[in-house]
Each structure stands twice: as structure tokens, then as C-alpha cells.
Design a protein around this motif. Structure first.
Motif, PDB file in Angstrom:
ATOM      1  N   GLN A   1      -6.931  -1.471   4.237  1.00  0.00           N
ATOM      2  CA  GLN A   1      -7.531  -0.791   3.076  1.00  0.00           C
ATOM      3  C   GLN A   1      -8.171   0.534   3.486  1.00  0.00           C
TER       4      GLN A   1
ATOM      5  N   GLN B   1     -11.598  -4.317  -2.017  1.00  0.00           N
ATOM      6  CA  GLN B   1     -11.094  -5.352  -1.116  1.00  0.00           C
ATOM      7  C   GLN B   1     -12.011  -6.579  -1.154  1.00  0.00           C
TER       8      GLN B   1
ATOM      9  N   TRP C   1      -3.387   3.384  -5.457  1.00  0.00           N
ATOM     10  CA  TRP C   1      -3.820   2.178  -4.743  1.00  0.00           C
ATOM     11  C   TRP C   1      -5.108   1.587  -5.325  1.00  0.00           C
TER      12      TRP C   1
ATOM     13  N   ILE D   1     -12.707   1.650  -1.921  1.00  0.00           N
ATOM     14  CA  ILE D   1     -11.552   0.797  -1.634  1.00  0.00           C
ATOM     15  C   ILE D   1     -11.991  -0.460  -0.891  1.00  0.00           C
TER      16      ILE D   1
ATOM     17  N   SER E   1      -5.636  -2.462  -5.031  1.00  0.00           N
ATOM     18  CA  SER E   1      -6.259  -2.895  -3.775  1.00  0.00           C
ATOM     19  C   SER E   1      -6.977  -4.235  -3.889  1.00  0.00           C
TER      20      SER E   1
ATOM     21  N   ALA F   1       0.823  -1.209   0.000  1.00  0.00           N
ATOM     22  CA  ALA F   1       0.000   0.000   0.000  1.00  0.00           C
ATOM     23  C   ALA F   1       0.858   1.261   0.000  1.00  0.00           C
TER      24      ALA F   1
END
Length: 531
Positions: free
Chosen positions: A453, A471, A424, A467, A428, A417
Motif C-alpha cells: 500500500q 488498509q 487505488w 492509503i 485499497s 494495485a
């Protein structure tokens, strides 16, 4: 050095499993687990008692996936010996002998619905044997089943990866719904590509192309209700989408819409409605039991997860053993540490539904004691080696995740990260996939990396809901390459020492999935949400 030693065991494991003369998983995984054990003790200076307690915890955790594998094998053997599988094969051929139709109905729509009801790797465990019964090759079926079981996974087991996986973050209901909606949108975009790639594991492109209309009818039939429901609910998108999609796929296939005409190579045996119902009854019972015991709105779900203590006694230095009213068997304070683990006897889909439904099938088909004994012995024999593979895998996972923010897994995640920074968004999903590769669970991946995250998104100024959605998508796509899932499917379809080859095949759609997720997050999600 900490990052190198954290990544090295994973690289070594992949090398051992995919090299020219691959090391069988039941040898490679325990070997790598021992290596991780030594690294934790001698480099990370982890407390030896805590490390040993984690090994015991890994053994207890192994009971969940391995009993599901045993249950799935038992169910498959029962269907096979009873003749139900042969009847199902003939019936499905009669609906439409087109292989693309059969693959989409079983490996896509049917598995989609099963994932929504149960999770735990149940969809490939049930779909794969049926496809092999239809004449498809086991290795190809294993790859197909793993690749197909990705889109619905974020809402598997009535949404557990979403509502429970992110629970430590303390999200509001509204933000959880926003994450749910974005997750479903990204998955829906991927659904237009990934199932097509999965089909290519089994059939040639020209066959897919000839039947592409049906393929997309089946995809859309599952994805549209899945996406719409995910905007207002995070428990039932996969279950409802799969059920609607399965019904539409069967009806459309029956009329041959969008399908190239294929001559049935087998003698078209007339199968009565009674025979079809009898052959379907074990699978229908399985689905019914899964739904009834998994829906939180029904009392059975609470009953089989009742954590009210029923019985408790000390096992000395080993720990305290407790049994709850829901038959959750727990070993607490292992070696006088804070480490505990449990096995949910009634909730893990081994005894319920696989064991019970298999037992009922013995009576439905009036199998003899000799036949039942043969099924049981073959089941046990087939599951011995996977036990050692699972044990090695889960001990490795336990050791790599122990230590909180200084754990090997967190070192990998935070290092990646920090290097990516504002980019990102593009990476991610792959961190989520790494979480599933380790643990075999979208839920555990979200629990493990959700915090990383979330904090990364806040630090670099990215939308936290987006994000977290990436994930969750990553955790789902990671199911394709998860060693536990590969072992489970390989065992159920009776493949020997092919785990490395399967991993090489399924890595391709997993990597493509990550690219699609990044593109969808960058260009499509902003069209529907304020980011």
C-alpha cells in the motif's frame, strides 16, 4: 498464469463453501491447503523443505485460534451450566426487553470495549452466547456478531493492528498518529451505517426504524470518544470508546430513551443485586484480567510476553525448542530453515482469561465434579472439527504468504494495485480485507500489505497516510468474511456446516463498508486533514 494460480485456490474455497450443497469447512480448507501445497511445489518451484517447514509452522499457528475457541466454549458452557447465563438474560430483559436495545448493548457497545482490550476474536466469542441466551437465533447472531466486530478492530488489543501492524514501515510517531486519526474518522463514518445493516440480520427494518434514536445514541456514545482519542493516541480508542458507550447505552436503555415500548414476554422475576453481581462476576473477571494483562503501562503485559530464554533444547532435525520466562513456546529453525513459530501460552486469551475464569466460576457456583467433567467433554467434542478447519486455513495462509515479494499473496496485491493506478483510493480497503480473509487478523493484514500500500501510494502520488488508513480499515472490515472468525463463531454458537451461508451474508456489509471507506477517504477526510 502466476496470478491465476494465486487466485484460483481462493475462488475454489469460496465455491466449495457457498455452493448448493456446501462442503464443510473442516474438509474444504484442508483440501484447498493441499492444492496450494502442490501449486507452490510444482509451479512456483518452492523449496520442498521450506514448504514442509511452513506446514509445521501452520500447525503451531493453529494453536492460538483453536485454544481461544476451546476457551470461549468452556467459558460459555460454564456460564450456561452454572445458571449465570440465565440470570444475565433475565437481568438484561429487566433493563429493557426491547431486542434492539439488547443487541446494541451487547453486540455493539460491550463487544466494542472487549475488542479494545483483547482482540483475537474474543468479542464475538463472548457476546454471541449471551445473545443466544436471550433467545436470538444462533445463525442470525453469528452474522450480527461478525458484522458488528469491525469498527473497533483497527484499535483492538490496545492498538496492536496500528502500532505493530505498520511497524516494519518505520513510520514516525506523528505519521502513525495521522494514520490513526484518519482510520478512526473513516470507521466513524461507516459506524453510522454498518451497525444498522448488522441489526437487520436479526430484526426487521420496522423494528430498527422504531428504535433508531437509541441505535444512534449508542453508536455516537462509542464513536465520539473513539474518534477524539485516536487523534492523540493509537492504543486506547476502542477500549475507552467501548467503555463510555456501554455505560451510556445501559443508562439510556434503562430510561427507555429512544426505544419503542415492548412488553416483556417472560415473567418478570425479581433479581437481587447480589444475584446480578454473582452472574456478572465471571464476565467482570474476564474483562478485568484482559485489561490488566493487556495494558502496556502495567507490568503484567511485559511479564507474559517476556522473551528472555528460560529453557532450550534441540529436537534434532525438527528444530530447536525454547521456552521463555513469559512462557512463550517456540520452535525455531524448523527442518534447519529460517522458519520459526511460537505459541504465547500466557498472552493468547485461552488460558488467561478464559481458562482461569472458568475454573474460578466452578468454585463460585460450586459445580460438582460430574458437572465439570460434562462441561469439559462437551467443549472438547465441539472443538475437534474446527481444529481441522483452522489447520487447513493457516497452512494455506502460510504457504500463500511465503516467498516475500514473489509470494502468492503479494502477486495478487501488486497486480490489483497496478491495474487500479491513481484510482487505488477506491480499492485499497479491499486489499486490506483480502489480507484479513487470508489470515484472520487486521494486524497480519497490515504487516502483509502495508508495504504494498505504501509503495503504491508513493508511485501513483497518493497520500501515504490515507492509503495506510484505508488498509487498516480494510483489515478491520475483512473480519466479517474471515474464514477463521466464521469458524470460531459458528463453533461457539454450535452451528453445523453453516460457514458458507454466513460468508454469503457477511460479504454484503463488507462490500458496502468498502464503498463507504472510499467515499469517506475522497470527500470527508480532506475536510479534516491536509492531503
Amino acid at each position: 498464469m502466476a496470478l491465476f494460480l494465486s487466485i484460483f485456490p481462493i475462488v475454489l474455497l469460496i465455491y466449495l463453501m457457498v455452493k448448493r450443497n456446501p462442503v464443510p469447512s473442516y474438509i474444504a480448507l484442508p483440501m484447498v491447503a493441499i492444492l496450494v501445497y502442490l501449486i507452490k511445489v510444482f509451479y512456483f518451484d518452492a523449496d520442498l523443505v521450506l514448504v514442509n517447514a511452513s506446514v509445521v509452522s501452520g500447525y503451531i499457528s493453529t494453536l492460538s485460534p483453536i485454544t481461544v475457541i476451546f476457551g470461549a466454549i468452556l467459558f460459555h458452557r460454564t456460564l450456561e451450566n452454572s445458571g449465570a447465563l440465565n440470570t444475565l438474560r433475565q437481568w438484561l430483559s429487566n433493563i429493557n426487553p426491547n431486542p434492539v436495545a439488547q443487541l446494541m448493548i451487547i453486540a455493539w457497545a460491550f463487544a466494542f470495549m472487549l475488542e479494545g482490550a483483547s482482540g483475537f476474536g474474543t468479542p464475538p466469542a463472548i457476546a454471541a452466547p449471551i445473545l443466544i441466551g436471550l433467545g436470538f437465533k444462533p445463525f442470525r447472531v453469528a452474522c450480527l456478531a461478525l458484522a458488528m466486530n469491525s469498527v473497533p478492530v483497527s484499535f483492538g488489543a490496545v492498538g496492536v493492528p496500528t502500532w505493530f501492524g505498520f511497524s516494519p514501515l518505520g513510520l514516525s510517531v506523528q505519521q502513525t498518529l495521522e494514520v490513526s486519526g484518519m482510520t478512526a474518522l473513516i470507521h466513524s463514518v461507516a459506524a453510522f451505517i454498518i451497525p444498522v445493516i448488522a441489526l437487520l440480520f436479526v430484526v426487521e427494518w420496522k423494528e430498527v426504524k422504531r428504535n433508531i434514536l437509541f441505535v444512534y445514541i449508542s453508536i455516537i456514545a462509542c464513536v465520539v470518544p473513539y474518534f477524539l482519542l485516536a487523534q492523540i493516541n493509537y492504543e486506547f480508542p476502542s477500549l475507552a470508546g467501548g467503555a463510555i458507550g456501554l455505560l451510556i447505552s445501559i443508562v439510556v436503555a434503562n430510561f427507555g430513551i429512544g426505544l419503542a415500548k415492548v412488553e416483556n414476554a417472560e415473567t418478570n422475576i425479581l433479581i437481587t443485586t447480589g444475584q446480578i453481581f454473582k452472574a456478572l462476576s465471571p464476565t467482570l473477571l474476564l474483562i478485568a484480567v484482559l485489561v490488566v494483562t493487556r495494558l502496556p503501562q502495567l507490568p503484567f503485559n511485559a511479564m507474559i510476553q517476556d522473551k528472555t530464554e528460560w529453557l532450550s533444547f534441540s529436537l534434532g532435525y525438527l528444530g530447536d525448542f525454547t521456552i521463555t520466562k513469559g512462557l512463550v513456546l517456540s520452535l525455531n529453525h524448523i527442518f534447519a530453515t529460517t522458519i520459526s513459530d511460537n505459541y504465547r501460552l500466557l498472552y493468547v486469551p485461552a488460558l488467561i482469561p478464559f481458562g482461569i475464569v472458568s475454573l474460578l466460576t466452578f468454585f463460585i457456583y460450586r459445580l460438582t465434579v460430574k458437572e465439570v467433567h460434562e462441561i469439559a467433554m462437551r467443549t472438547i467434542k465441539q472443538g475437534i472439527r474446527p481444529f481441522w478447519a483452522m489447520f487447513g486455513s493457516l497452512v494455506m495462509v502460510k504457504l500463500m504468504t511465503m516467498g516475500g515479494d514473489s509470494s502468492m499473496v503479494k502477486i495478487i496485491g501488486t497486480s490489483f494495485a497496478s491495474v487500479a493506478g491513481e484510482s487505488w483510493t477506491y480499492f485499497s480497503a479491499y486489499l486490506g480485507a483480502i489480507g484479513s480473509f487470508f489470515s484472520g487478523s487486521n494486524t497480519v493484514s497490515n504487516l502483509t500489505f502495508g508495504g504494498v500500500q505504501f509503495s503504491t501510494a508513493e508511485l501513483v502520488g497518493l497520500n501515504t497516510s490515507l492509503i495506510l488508513a484505508l488498509q487498516s480499515v480494510g483489515g478491520a472490515m475483512g473480519n466479517m468474511i474471515c474464514v477463521n472468525n466464521i469458524i470460531a463463531v459458528s463453533t461457539i454458537v454450535n452451528l453445523q456446516n453453516q460457514e458458507g451461508e454466513i460468508l454469503k451474508k457477511t460479504t454484503i456489509p463488507m462490500l458496502i463498508y468498502g464503498v463507504i471507506a472510499a467515499i469517506a477517504a475522497t470527500f470527508i477526510v480532506p475536510l479534516f486533514y491536509s492531503i
